[in-house]
Write an enzyme that holds these catalytic residues in place. Structure first.
Site, PDB file in Angstrom:
ATOM      1  N   HIS A   1      -1.632  12.123  -7.453  1.00 38.84           N
ATOM      2  CA  HIS A   1      -1.464  10.556  -7.818  1.00 38.84           C
ATOM      3  C   HIS A   1      -0.458  10.602  -9.081  1.00 38.84           C
ATOM      4  O   HIS A   1      -1.122  11.288 -10.068  1.00 38.84           O
ATOM      5  CB  HIS A   1      -2.704   9.924  -7.899  1.00 38.84           C
ATOM      6  CG  HIS A   1      -2.412   8.614  -7.848  1.00 38.84           C
ATOM      7  ND1 HIS A   1      -2.763   7.751  -6.745  1.00 38.84           N
ATOM      8  CD2 HIS A   1      -2.179   7.652  -8.652  1.00 38.84           C
ATOM      9  CE1 HIS A   1      -2.476   6.513  -6.849  1.00 38.84           C
ATOM     10  NE2 HIS A   1      -2.009   6.258  -8.132  1.00 38.84           N
TER      11      HIS A   1
ATOM     12  N   GLU B   1      -5.696  11.113   4.179  1.00 40.63           N
ATOM     13  CA  GLU B   1      -6.659  10.477   3.094  1.00 40.63           C
ATOM     14  C   GLU B   1      -6.924   9.048   3.503  1.00 40.63           C
ATOM     15  O   GLU B   1      -6.424   8.269   3.900  1.00 40.63           O
ATOM     16  CB  GLU B   1      -5.679  10.586   1.811  1.00 40.63           C
ATOM     17  CG  GLU B   1      -4.842  11.853   1.371  1.00 40.63           C
ATOM     18  CD  GLU B   1      -4.415  11.628  -0.087  1.00 40.63           C
ATOM     19  OE1 GLU B   1      -4.019  10.792  -0.409  1.00 40.63           O
ATOM     20  OE2 GLU B   1      -4.531  12.952  -0.640  1.00 40.63           O
TER      21      GLU B   1
ATOM     22  N   ASN C   1       3.344  12.946   0.590  1.00 43.19           N
ATOM     23  CA  ASN C   1       2.787  11.694   1.293  1.00 43.19           C
ATOM     24  C   ASN C   1       3.954  10.820   1.453  1.00 43.19           C
ATOM     25  O   ASN C   1       4.896  10.287   0.668  1.00 43.19           O
ATOM     26  CB  ASN C   1       1.991  11.035  -0.098  1.00 43.19           C
ATOM     27  CG  ASN C   1       1.189   9.757   0.312  1.00 43.19           C
ATOM     28  OD1 ASN C   1       1.640   9.192   1.189  1.00 43.19           O
ATOM     29  ND2 ASN C   1       0.263   9.709   0.244  1.00 43.19           N
TER      30      ASN C   1
ATOM     31  N   ARG D   1      11.095  -4.476   7.660  1.00 40.54           N
ATOM     32  CA  ARG D   1      12.001  -5.062   8.513  1.00 40.54           C
ATOM     33  C   ARG D   1      11.312  -5.052  10.143  1.00 40.54           C
ATOM     34  O   ARG D   1      11.861  -5.650  10.854  1.00 40.54           O
ATOM     35  CB  ARG D   1      13.273  -4.319   8.730  1.00 40.54           C
ATOM     36  CG  ARG D   1      14.333  -4.890   7.657  1.00 40.54           C
ATOM     37  CD  ARG D   1      14.797  -5.971   7.779  1.00 40.54           C
ATOM     38  NE  ARG D   1      15.784  -6.545   6.788  1.00 40.54           N
ATOM     39  CZ  ARG D   1      17.056  -6.139   7.001  1.00 40.54           C
ATOM     40  NH1 ARG D   1      17.625  -5.451   7.900  1.00 40.54           N
ATOM     41  NH2 ARG D   1      17.936  -6.790   6.077  1.00 40.54           N
TER      42      ARG D   1
ATOM     43  N   HIS E   1      -1.989   8.217   4.115  1.00 38.37           N
ATOM     44  CA  HIS E   1      -2.945   7.544   3.581  1.00 38.37           C
ATOM     45  C   HIS E   1      -3.171   6.097   4.377  1.00 38.37           C
ATOM     46  O   HIS E   1      -2.914   4.910   3.734  1.00 38.37           O
ATOM     47  CB  HIS E   1      -3.174   7.309   1.988  1.00 38.37           C
ATOM     48  CG  HIS E   1      -4.340   6.805   1.486  1.00 38.37           C
ATOM     49  ND1 HIS E   1      -4.605   7.130   0.288  1.00 38.37           N
ATOM     50  CD2 HIS E   1      -5.117   5.819   1.974  1.00 38.37           C
ATOM     51  CE1 HIS E   1      -5.966   6.673  -0.154  1.00 38.37           C
ATOM     52  NE2 HIS E   1      -6.181   5.778   0.990  1.00 38.37           N
TER      53      HIS E   1
HETATM   54  C1  LIG Z   1      -5.290   9.330  -2.907  1.00 35.31           C
HETATM   55  C2  LIG Z   1      -3.767   9.094  -3.619  1.00 35.31           C
HETATM   56  O1  LIG Z   1      -3.812   9.083  -4.818  1.00 35.31           O
HETATM   57  C3  LIG Z   1      -2.882   8.593  -2.656  1.00 35.31           C
HETATM   58  O2  LIG Z   1      -3.050   8.542  -1.465  1.00 35.31           O
HETATM   59  C4  LIG Z   1      -2.394   7.270  -3.031  1.00 35.31           C
HETATM   60  O3  LIG Z   1      -3.519   6.472  -3.050  1.00 35.31           O
HETATM   61  C5  LIG Z   1      -1.047   6.861  -2.215  1.00 35.31           C
HETATM   62  O4  LIG Z   1      -1.693   5.577  -1.659  1.00 35.31           O
HETATM   63  P1  LIG Z   1      -0.509   4.238  -1.854  1.00 35.31           P
HETATM   64  O5  LIG Z   1       0.866   5.115  -1.110  1.00 35.31           O
HETATM   65  O6  LIG Z   1      -0.898   3.472  -1.003  1.00 35.31           O
HETATM   66  O7  LIG Z   1      -0.370   4.001  -3.050  1.00 35.31           O
HETATM   67  N1  LIG Z   2      -3.339  12.207  -3.021  1.00 32.99           N
HETATM   68  C1  LIG Z   2      -1.989  11.656  -3.646  1.00 32.99           C
HETATM   69  C2  LIG Z   2      -1.057  11.459  -2.868  1.00 32.99           C
HETATM   70  O1  LIG Z   2      -1.232  11.739  -1.637  1.00 32.99           O
HETATM   71  C3  LIG Z   2       0.280  10.689  -3.368  1.00 32.99           C
HETATM   72  O2  LIG Z   2       0.040   9.972  -4.473  1.00 32.99           O
HETATM   73  P1  LIG Z   2       1.330   9.511  -5.142  1.00 32.99           P
HETATM   74  O3  LIG Z   2       2.232  10.579  -5.349  1.00 32.99           O
HETATM   75  O4  LIG Z   2       1.871   8.384  -4.265  1.00 32.99           O
HETATM   76  O5  LIG Z   2       1.014   8.784  -6.455  1.00 32.99           O
END
Ligand SMILES: CC(=O)[C@@H](O)[C@H](O)COP(=O)(O)O
Ligand SMILES: NCC(=O)COP(=O)(O)O
Length: 237
Positions: free
Chosen positions: A190, A70, A7, A18, A43
């Site tokens: 997560h 997501e 992610n 910035r 996300h």
């Molecule tokens: C669904 C999930 O757990 C991740 O997409 C998490 O919400 C990351 O989002 P943030 O990076 O905004 O915390």
């Molecule tokens: N779906 C979980 C994700 O994309 C990343 O969650 P996190 O590792 O940033 O808590």
């Protein structure tokens, strides 16, 4: 094999701080895949605090592994996903002002809405996943809405594991087993990290994908991105 989907929200957070294009999100996504990452997750939140909607379009030609978008299926999000057409969409019941994702869907209460949204994505050949708490009742609900996969929300596991409570993985094991009985694919995410990922992976049957961002990017500050990606891949073997 459990795929690692990185992610990159927090790369966008740093970039936005910035107002320029450093770090370059597209280059980081390319490099993560070159390092062995098997997917890129974003996300895009309604306030575009990190990932901007335009990033979702810009990343499409860059992501040659699995592309997972997501978000809460508000109309703007649904339109974005249908236009970008990623490998997978993961539906998350986030409130607009949530600091981060903090709960899974009530798949029974919202069954008709989720069924409708999921069928539209599947009609467009986009694999679907639904973010759920590790509650058997919610897996039963997920089995009725047509989703391809569930994503187990792992914050509580991560919290308890850090306190030494390894039994916290048990509800996740039971939910993964039930999901597989319903022919649902099992993803998770997560607060997964280098500290907890190997134990989680070894405990969960049929784990297809983990999406990891916050910890992975934070760990990379000390250990380097290429090194961290490969540390995760090694622990997921
Ligand atoms: C669904 C999930 O757990 C991740 O997409 C998490 O919400 C990351 O989002 P943030 O990076 O905004 O915390
Ligand atoms: N779906 C979980 C994700 O994309 C990343 O969650 P996190 O590792 O940033 O808590």
């Amino acid at each position: 094999m459990t795929k690692l989907s990185v992610n990159v929200n927090k790369i966008a957070t740093l970039r936005n701080s910035r107002g320029g294009n450093v770090p370059n999100l597209l280059k980081v996504a390319e490099d993560i895949q070159d390092f062995g990452g098997q997917g890129i997750t974003i996300h895009p939140r309604p306030d575009e605090r990190h990932i901007k909607y335009q990033d979702a379009y810009d990343l499409k030609p860059i992501v040659h592994t699995e592309y997972n978008i997501e978000g809460n299926p508000i109309p703007k999000f649904i339109d974005l996903v249908l236009e970008v057409s990623p490998t997978q969409v993961t539906l998350v019941p986030d409130k607009e002002d949530a600091i981060t994702s903090n709960s899974g869907w009530d798949t029974k209460k919202h069954a008709s809405f989720l069924t409708e949204v999921i069928s539209e994505f599947k009609r467009n050949n986009i694999r679907t996943s639904v973010f759920v708490d590790p509650v058997l009742d919610m897996i039963e609900g997920a089995a009725t809405i047509g989703t391809d996969r569930i994503e187990l929300y792992t914050e509580e596991f991560a919290l308890q594991y850090e306190k030494g409570n390894k039994d916290s993985v048990k509800p996740y094991v039971k939910c993964a087993e039930l999901a597989m009985d319903f022919n649902l694919g099992v993803n998770a995410g997560h607060d997964l990290s280098l500290q907890n990922i190997q134990f989680f992976k070894e405990s969960i049957p049929g784990l297809l994908e983990v999406s990891i961002g916050h910890a992975l990017i934070s760990e990379s500050i000390y250990l380097g991105l290429e090194n961290v990606v490969n540390m995760y891949l090694h622990k997921l073997k």
